[in-house]
Scaffold this motif. Structure first.
Motif, short mmCIF file in Angstrom:
data_model
loop_
_atom_site.label_atom_id
_atom_site.label_comp_id
_atom_site.label_asym_id
_atom_site.label_seq_id
_atom_site.Cartn_x
_atom_site.Cartn_y
_atom_site.Cartn_z
N UNK A 65 0.85 -1.18 0.00
CA UNK A 65 0.00 0.00 0.00
C UNK A 65 0.90 1.24 0.00
N UNK A 66 0.58 2.21 -0.85
CA UNK A 66 1.38 3.45 -0.92
C UNK A 66 1.47 4.11 0.45
N UNK A 67 0.39 4.05 1.22
CA UNK A 67 0.38 4.68 2.54
C UNK A 67 1.40 4.02 3.47
N UNK A 68 1.61 2.71 3.33
CA UNK A 68 2.62 2.02 4.15
C UNK A 68 4.03 2.48 3.78
N UNK A 69 4.27 2.65 2.49
CA UNK A 69 5.59 3.11 2.03
C UNK A 69 5.81 4.55 2.49
N UNK A 70 4.81 5.40 2.32
CA UNK A 70 4.94 6.79 2.75
C UNK A 70 5.16 6.89 4.26
N UNK A 71 4.45 6.08 5.04
CA UNK A 71 4.61 6.09 6.50
C UNK A 71 6.02 5.66 6.90
N UNK A 72 6.56 4.64 6.23
CA UNK A 72 7.91 4.16 6.54
C UNK A 72 8.95 5.23 6.19
N UNK A 73 8.78 5.91 5.06
CA UNK A 73 9.69 6.97 4.67
C UNK A 73 9.61 8.15 5.64
N UNK A 74 8.41 8.54 6.00
CA UNK A 74 8.23 9.67 6.92
C UNK A 74 8.84 9.35 8.29
N UNK A 75 8.68 8.11 8.76
CA UNK A 75 9.25 7.71 10.05
C UNK A 75 10.78 7.75 10.00
#
Length: 81
Positions: A65-75
């Protein structure tokens, strides 16, 4: 954008079972940010296989999910990675 530098991307090709075991590779594609998988592979076996992801809405996908990738990058950015 999250302000990421393209040179920060490391693409690795896993060709042999021994490499899969060393890399703790659970299938293609595996996407990690600072060494952490964007979606916990739980008990998936290590090996040269296609990976299946569960999207946030419950559907199955060949990509996370794009949201999972974005969350990992933001973290990682917040942590200084």
């Amino acid at each position: 954008g999250l302000g990421l530098e393209p040179d920060g991307l490391d693409v690795r090709e896993v060709r042999e079972q021994g490499d899969a075991e060393r890399e703790r590779f659970v299938g293609s594609p595996t996407i990690r940010v600072d060494g952490r998988d964007v979606q916990d592979p739980e008990n998936e076996p290590l090996g040269l296989t296609c990976r299946v992801y569960r999207l946030r809405d419950g559907r199955v996908s060949a990509l996370p999910d794009r949201a999972d990738v974005q969350a990992a990058l933001a973290a990682a950015i917040r942590a200084g990675g």
